[in-house]
Design a protein around this motif. Sequence first.
Motif: not given
Length: 225
Positions: A146-149, A210-218
């Motif tokens: 949630g914090v990463a979001t 946004l794609y990079i951040l989402n990949r890092l989060e996953k």
Amino acid sequence: MADVNLFPLLLSLRVAAIATLLAILIGIPIAYYLNKSNGKLADFLDTLLTLPIVLPPTVLGYYLLVLLGRKSTLGKFLEDTFNVTIVFTPTGAVIAALIVSIPFLIKSSRSAFASVDPTFMKAARVLGRSEINIFFSIILPLAWRGVATGITLAFARALGDFGATLMVAGSIPNETMTMPIAIYDALLAGNRELANILVLIMTTVSIGVLYILNRLEKKGDRKRR
């Protein structure tokens, strides 16, 4: 083909990155406090911090001008004491981006903290762990998604801010002109070709970030499992 000045893009990325970093340092402790507190002060602070989401950007920019302008008490103090001017500078752009983006990080982080099972914290206290240790070793890892979001939303909002940034920082070429303002100026000048190019660049960069951040989060989620 229209000549494209990449300064607005680089400035937008720099402003968004600095504003997001400040939002993390300021917003996460506030979100944790709001999650733990139920008093009137916490409710008032929560309401105040939510205002940037619902206020028109120009109104928010006006408030910032009144607060930070060279004729304001704070503005005069900063200029006379530290020779620092906020309005119509990149610093003003960072402050505007911070104000409009930090509510998204706070809201998302607060919800994430609220979802953590309090049993883990109680067990840690029984074992003698400090509150700071509990936050960094238990709460933050469990609430990280949630914090990463919230961080992602804050960065995206800071990157795309127009109204408040224009009011506070202006549109000085090669100094305070961010990408959204450059697009607006190109349209005002009737240079639709340049506006189309800038819009395409801005859209591509935003999707890429946004794609990079989402990949890092996953990837972080997989490591924690």
